[in-house]
Enzyme design. Sequence first.
Site, PDB file in Angstrom:
ATOM      1  N   HIS A   1       0.844  -1.205   0.000  1.00  0.00           N
ATOM      2  CA  HIS A   1       0.000   0.000   0.000  1.00  0.00           C
ATOM      3  C   HIS A   1       0.880   1.257   0.000  1.00  0.00           C
ATOM      4  O   HIS A   1       0.622   2.215  -0.729  1.00  0.00           O
ATOM      5  CB  HIS A   1      -0.868   0.056   1.266  1.00  0.00           C
ATOM      6  CG  HIS A   1      -1.909  -0.999   1.381  1.00  0.00           C
ATOM      7  ND1 HIS A   1      -2.099  -1.755   2.520  1.00  0.00           N
ATOM      8  CD2 HIS A   1      -2.847  -1.443   0.501  1.00  0.00           C
ATOM      9  CE1 HIS A   1      -3.098  -2.590   2.343  1.00  0.00           C
ATOM     10  NE2 HIS A   1      -3.571  -2.434   1.121  1.00  0.00           N
TER      11      HIS A   1
ATOM     12  N   LYS B   1     -16.905  -7.453   5.258  1.00  0.00           N
ATOM     13  CA  LYS B   1     -15.646  -8.090   5.638  1.00  0.00           C
ATOM     14  C   LYS B   1     -15.417  -8.002   7.146  1.00  0.00           C
ATOM     15  O   LYS B   1     -15.688  -6.972   7.753  1.00  0.00           O
ATOM     16  CB  LYS B   1     -14.474  -7.401   4.931  1.00  0.00           C
ATOM     17  CG  LYS B   1     -14.380  -7.727   3.461  1.00  0.00           C
ATOM     18  CD  LYS B   1     -13.058  -7.200   2.910  1.00  0.00           C
ATOM     19  CE  LYS B   1     -12.978  -7.344   1.410  1.00  0.00           C
ATOM     20  NZ  LYS B   1     -11.781  -6.694   0.858  1.00  0.00           N
TER      21      LYS B   1
ATOM     22  N   ARG C   1      -1.658  -5.543  -8.783  1.00  0.00           N
ATOM     23  CA  ARG C   1      -0.561  -6.469  -8.478  1.00  0.00           C
ATOM     24  C   ARG C   1      -0.325  -7.438  -9.622  1.00  0.00           C
ATOM     25  O   ARG C   1       0.799  -7.836  -9.896  1.00  0.00           O
ATOM     26  CB  ARG C   1      -0.876  -7.262  -7.201  1.00  0.00           C
ATOM     27  CG  ARG C   1      -0.793  -6.441  -5.945  1.00  0.00           C
ATOM     28  CD  ARG C   1      -1.401  -7.140  -4.785  1.00  0.00           C
ATOM     29  NE  ARG C   1      -2.835  -7.319  -4.987  1.00  0.00           N
ATOM     30  CZ  ARG C   1      -3.698  -7.622  -4.023  1.00  0.00           C
ATOM     31  NH1 ARG C   1      -3.276  -7.805  -2.798  1.00  0.00           N
ATOM     32  NH2 ARG C   1      -4.975  -7.748  -4.279  1.00  0.00           N
TER      33      ARG C   1
ATOM     34  N   SER D   1      -3.062  -7.658   2.601  1.00  0.00           N
ATOM     35  CA  SER D   1      -3.298  -7.615   4.058  1.00  0.00           C
ATOM     36  C   SER D   1      -3.807  -8.962   4.561  1.00  0.00           C
ATOM     37  O   SER D   1      -3.409  -9.423   5.638  1.00  0.00           O
ATOM     38  CB  SER D   1      -4.332  -6.538   4.396  1.00  0.00           C
ATOM     39  OG  SER D   1      -3.869  -5.272   4.029  1.00  0.00           O
TER      40      SER D   1
HETATM   41  O1  PNS Z   1      -8.861  -2.821   0.270  1.00  0.00           O
HETATM   42  P1  PNS Z   1     -10.143  -3.186  -0.420  1.00  0.00           P
HETATM   43  O2  PNS Z   1     -11.005  -4.074   0.462  1.00  0.00           O
HETATM   44  O3  PNS Z   1      -9.924  -3.755  -1.784  1.00  0.00           O
HETATM   45  O4  PNS Z   1     -10.930  -1.793  -0.616  1.00  0.00           O
HETATM   46  C1  PNS Z   1     -12.135  -1.788  -1.291  1.00  0.00           C
HETATM   47  C2  PNS Z   1     -12.758  -0.385  -1.311  1.00  0.00           C
HETATM   48  C3  PNS Z   1     -12.947   0.160   0.107  1.00  0.00           C
HETATM   49  C4  PNS Z   1     -11.854   0.557  -2.067  1.00  0.00           C
HETATM   50  C5  PNS Z   1     -14.102  -0.565  -2.044  1.00  0.00           C
HETATM   51  O5  PNS Z   1     -14.838  -1.585  -1.412  1.00  0.00           O
HETATM   52  C6  PNS Z   1     -14.937   0.686  -2.082  1.00  0.00           C
HETATM   53  O6  PNS Z   1     -14.673   1.560  -2.879  1.00  0.00           O
HETATM   54  N1  PNS Z   1     -15.953   0.753  -1.203  1.00  0.00           N
HETATM   55  C7  PNS Z   1     -16.843   1.881  -1.100  1.00  0.00           C
HETATM   56  C8  PNS Z   1     -18.251   1.529  -1.568  1.00  0.00           C
HETATM   57  C9  PNS Z   1     -18.407   1.808  -3.039  1.00  0.00           C
HETATM   58  O7  PNS Z   1     -18.196   2.893  -3.529  1.00  0.00           O
HETATM   59  N2  PNS Z   1     -18.789   0.746  -3.767  1.00  0.00           N
HETATM   60  C10 PNS Z   1     -18.942   0.792  -5.211  1.00  0.00           C
HETATM   61  C11 PNS Z   1     -17.636   0.417  -5.880  1.00  0.00           C
HETATM   62  S1  PNS Z   1     -17.860   0.272  -7.595  1.00  0.00           S
END
Ligand code: PNS
Length: 165
Positions: A17, A41, A90, A128
Amino acid sequence: MHRAVCPGSFDPVTNGHLDIIGRSAKLFDEVVVAVGVNKSKNRLFSPEERIAMLTEACAPWDNVRVDGFTGLLTDFCLEQDIDAIVKGLRAVTDFDYELQMAQMNSSLAPVVETVFVPTSPEWSFLASSLVKEVATFGGDVTGLVPEFVREHLLKRLAERESAGD
Ligand code: PNS
């Protein structure tokens, strides 16, 4: 002023990150690291703990700040006048889902661009979830997360173990 967001769960922040955040800080005037609360989660650390660890880890960059968000990422971007969402890739396996999210986010807020940054090869295996799994079974995660994060991680896992979780 070009402002970007590096969103994620950061449970906990890894050196992968930080690689993406640091490189974003060179590309944009300001970078907001946004800790999302994804109810689906199970988290090891609370949002406050994740934000505190990120704030410490991002202290070397003057143009990086850390914030939390609930709800849609695009709403957060519009509220905070953010132009770009930066996502690290990645491997090609990340691409399908990230492309889908980028296109959904673009349909919700066309003014917000998604920028994909290739993860440095040294961190391409890092996640993570894997760090937590390795640490849970006694593996050494030195060098994969900042040292103070490793200490928090071991402490939290020991607390969980003694609580019988
Ligand atoms: O580290 P992660 O779990 O991959 O992060 C995911 C995250 C938080 C970036 C993603 O779940 C997110 O953007 N959540 C906010 C809700 C949202 O906007 N959802 C629509 C995405 S298209």
